[in-house]
Design a protein around this motif. Sequence first.
Motif, PDB file in Angstrom:
ATOM      1  N   GLU A  86       0.833  -1.205   0.000  1.00  0.00           N
ATOM      2  CA  GLU A  86       0.000   0.000   0.000  1.00  0.00           C
ATOM      3  C   GLU A  86       0.869   1.256   0.000  1.00  0.00           C
ATOM      4  OE1 GLU A  86      -3.951   1.568   2.280  1.00  0.00           O
ATOM      5  OE2 GLU A  86      -2.438   0.560   3.475  1.00  0.00           O
ATOM      6  N   ALA A  87       1.945   1.230   0.761  1.00  0.00           N
ATOM      7  CA  ALA A  87       2.851   2.383   0.789  1.00  0.00           C
ATOM      8  C   ALA A  87       3.502   2.584  -0.575  1.00  0.00           C
ATOM      9  CB  ALA A  87       3.915   2.187   1.859  1.00  0.00           C
ATOM     10  N   GLU A  88       3.770   1.480  -1.256  1.00  0.00           N
ATOM     11  CA  GLU A  88       4.445   1.550  -2.551  1.00  0.00           C
ATOM     12  C   GLU A  88       3.523   2.026  -3.671  1.00  0.00           C
ATOM     13  OE1 GLU A  88       6.619  -1.532  -5.597  1.00  0.00           O
ATOM     14  OE2 GLU A  88       6.797  -1.917  -3.455  1.00  0.00           O
ATOM     15  N   ILE A  89       2.282   1.543  -3.679  1.00  0.00           N
ATOM     16  CA  ILE A  89       1.403   1.864  -4.811  1.00  0.00           C
ATOM     17  C   ILE A  89       0.120   2.575  -4.389  1.00  0.00           C
ATOM     18  CG2 ILE A  89       2.299  -0.048  -6.194  1.00  0.00           C
ATOM     19  CD1 ILE A  89      -0.480  -1.415  -5.691  1.00  0.00           C
ATOM     20  N   GLY A  90       0.076   3.104  -3.188  1.00  0.00           N
ATOM     21  CA  GLY A  90      -1.133   3.731  -2.667  1.00  0.00           C
ATOM     22  C   GLY A  90      -1.730   4.773  -3.578  1.00  0.00           C
ATOM     23  N   ASP A  91      -0.905   5.631  -4.169  1.00  0.00           N
ATOM     24  CA  ASP A  91      -1.418   6.665  -5.059  1.00  0.00           C
ATOM     25  C   ASP A  91      -2.074   6.066  -6.297  1.00  0.00           C
ATOM     26  OD1 ASP A  91      -0.471   8.543  -3.295  1.00  0.00           O
ATOM     27  OD2 ASP A  91       1.376   8.921  -4.410  1.00  0.00           O
ATOM     28  N   LYS A  92      -1.509   5.003  -6.808  1.00  0.00           N
ATOM     29  CA  LYS A  92      -2.071   4.340  -7.980  1.00  0.00           C
ATOM     30  C   LYS A  92      -3.400   3.668  -7.644  1.00  0.00           C
ATOM     31  CE  LYS A  92       2.452   3.670  -9.981  1.00  0.00           C
ATOM     32  NZ  LYS A  92       3.555   2.745 -10.146  1.00  0.00           N
ATOM     33  N   LEU A  93      -3.521   3.172  -6.407  1.00  0.00           N
ATOM     34  CA  LEU A  93      -4.774   2.544  -5.985  1.00  0.00           C
ATOM     35  C   LEU A  93      -5.917   3.557  -5.975  1.00  0.00           C
ATOM     36  CD1 LEU A  93      -3.718   0.225  -3.024  1.00  0.00           C
ATOM     37  CD2 LEU A  93      -4.502  -0.468  -5.281  1.00  0.00           C
ATOM     38  N   ASP A  94      -5.603   4.771  -5.577  1.00  0.00           N
ATOM     39  CA  ASP A  94      -6.631   5.812  -5.527  1.00  0.00           C
ATOM     40  C   ASP A  94      -7.257   6.055  -6.893  1.00  0.00           C
ATOM     41  OD1 ASP A  94      -6.132   6.094  -2.831  1.00  0.00           O
ATOM     42  OD2 ASP A  94      -4.812   7.836  -3.077  1.00  0.00           O
ATOM     43  N   ALA A  95      -6.516   5.794  -7.946  1.00  0.00           N
ATOM     44  CA  ALA A  95      -7.002   6.050  -9.298  1.00  0.00           C
ATOM     45  C   ALA A  95      -7.865   4.896  -9.838  1.00  0.00           C
ATOM     46  CB  ALA A  95      -5.823   6.286 -10.238  1.00  0.00           C
TER      47      ALA A  95
END
Length: 102
Positions: A86-95
């Motif tokens: 989640e820390a690594e790809i959290g921003d991408k998850l938001d999209a």
Amino acid sequence: MTNPLTKGLPPIHPGEILREDVLPALGRPKTEIARLLGISRQTLYDILNEKQPVTAQMALRIGKMCGNGPNIWLNMQKRYDLRMAEAEIGDKLDAIPVLQAA
């Protein structure tokens, strides 16, 4: 996905729990612990230093030795892995949108 009580705290690797809490309580040398687990000292040190994950086989070994079963160790590893991902790809998850079945 993040627990508000742990928000901002770094994820805890199960090796840290072994290193800081379990092994000191057992009062046995790490060499003996590795022997009892049937693993090399290097493998134990890699887990304690958070360089290796606690696999299903390792969880079975640690859970047997500690008497608390494998699930606690697998769940700790799973939570750690999810927090790191989640820390690594959290921003991408938001999209990513949440889709509903028609």
